[in-house]
Motif scaffolding. Sequence first.
Motif, PDB file in Angstrom:
ATOM      1  N   PRO A  18       0.829  -1.212   0.000  1.00 35.88           N
ATOM      2  CA  PRO A  18       0.000   0.000   0.000  1.00 35.88           C
ATOM      3  C   PRO A  18       0.863   1.261   0.000  1.00 35.88           C
ATOM      4  O   PRO A  18       1.854   1.354   0.722  1.00 35.88           O
ATOM      5  CB  PRO A  18      -0.816  -0.119   1.285  1.00 35.88           C
ATOM      6  CG  PRO A  18      -0.038  -1.054   2.161  1.00 35.88           C
ATOM      7  CD  PRO A  18       0.641  -2.012   1.229  1.00 35.88           C
ATOM      8  N   VAL A  19       0.529   2.202  -0.843  1.00 36.75           N
ATOM      9  CA  VAL A  19       1.258   3.456  -0.977  1.00 36.75           C
ATOM     10  C   VAL A  19       0.477   4.546  -0.255  1.00 36.75           C
ATOM     11  O   VAL A  19      -0.718   4.702  -0.464  1.00 36.75           O
ATOM     12  CB  VAL A  19       1.449   3.837  -2.462  1.00 36.75           C
ATOM     13  CG1 VAL A  19       2.188   5.156  -2.583  1.00 36.75           C
ATOM     14  CG2 VAL A  19       2.198   2.738  -3.190  1.00 36.75           C
ATOM     15  N   ARG A  20       1.174   5.274   0.629  1.00 41.93           N
ATOM     16  CA  ARG A  20       0.534   6.363   1.351  1.00 41.93           C
ATOM     17  C   ARG A  20       1.513   7.516   1.480  1.00 41.93           C
ATOM     18  O   ARG A  20       2.726   7.358   1.339  1.00 41.93           O
ATOM     19  CB  ARG A  20       0.097   5.923   2.738  1.00 41.93           C
ATOM     20  CG  ARG A  20       1.226   5.464   3.645  1.00 41.93           C
ATOM     21  CD  ARG A  20       0.727   5.026   4.999  1.00 41.93           C
ATOM     22  NE  ARG A  20       1.800   4.561   5.862  1.00 41.93           N
ATOM     23  CZ  ARG A  20       2.574   5.350   6.583  1.00 41.93           C
ATOM     24  NH1 ARG A  20       2.373   6.658   6.538  1.00 41.93           N
ATOM     25  NH2 ARG A  20       3.528   4.862   7.342  1.00 41.93           N
TER      26      ARG A  20
END
Length: 294
Positions: A39-41
């Motif tokens: 997941p990219v945040r």
Amino acid sequence: MTMPPPPPQAQTPPQAYQAPQQPQQGWGGPTGPYASPIPVRTPGLGDAIASEWTKIRSVRSTMWTLGVMIVLLIGIGLLVALIVSMSDAPLDDAPVLTLGFFGVLLGSICVITLGVLTIASEYSTGMIRTTLTACPSRARMLTAKSIVFFLLAFTITTVTTGIVGVLQTAILDGATPDTGLWVRSTLGIGLYIATLGLLSLAVGAIIRHSAGAITIMIAVVLLPLVLAIFMFSPTLASVQEALFEYSIPNQIGAMYDASVTTSGPTGWEPLWVMLGVTAVAMAGAFASLDRRDV
């Protein structure tokens, strides 16, 4: 007899090159843009704090400066208590906890040094470029450094001064001080010394030179008191009194109810003075980071 030449073969016209078509299904899934399973945040302040905590606990300067500070606080505090107990010197009405003043005053130099090195050392080594590459927000970077350093200095100072106070009271068989003095001598001193270290961090961010910033902070701690001692002229009496009252050694003594003057900040007032000065210095540090290049 010669054989007749073979008839010319028909030439096929050249065709335009066509790239091979990609299969619609390959290796168990449809083709297309790559999608990472991770997941990219967007990184935030918590990530910057985690990074700064990793840095401050993994460098040798933290271990040495805080280690020397703990030795000074405990060693000098117990040494003074033992000297007083063997000499039977009366403490008059002064509480036992005032003996912790000497170790805290010398230990504050270690906190000042660590506060400056927390940021100025990165400018000296060029590591600040890597730090700002990983955390482009300069305000977030300085905020994370300030939070990590303040909490570390506050925790170490508060715990150590509490231990020294208990040991001094046991050595001298003194009466248990009132709750207000206990809180100021542990929690209050921890807040004051940590704020003083935060002021050093702000000066380091502005000066960007370790030796220069440390020299300035030592002068801030000792120079007012030294100047006041050598002011013999009666016309400078008011200036001398102000230097005595607002010098950092006298303010630390006021937190212990052991001020050398009968006027000036008392109780928790030295902490509010230090918080005000540090807030102005931190504002200057934030402005300096935004307006100056690395």
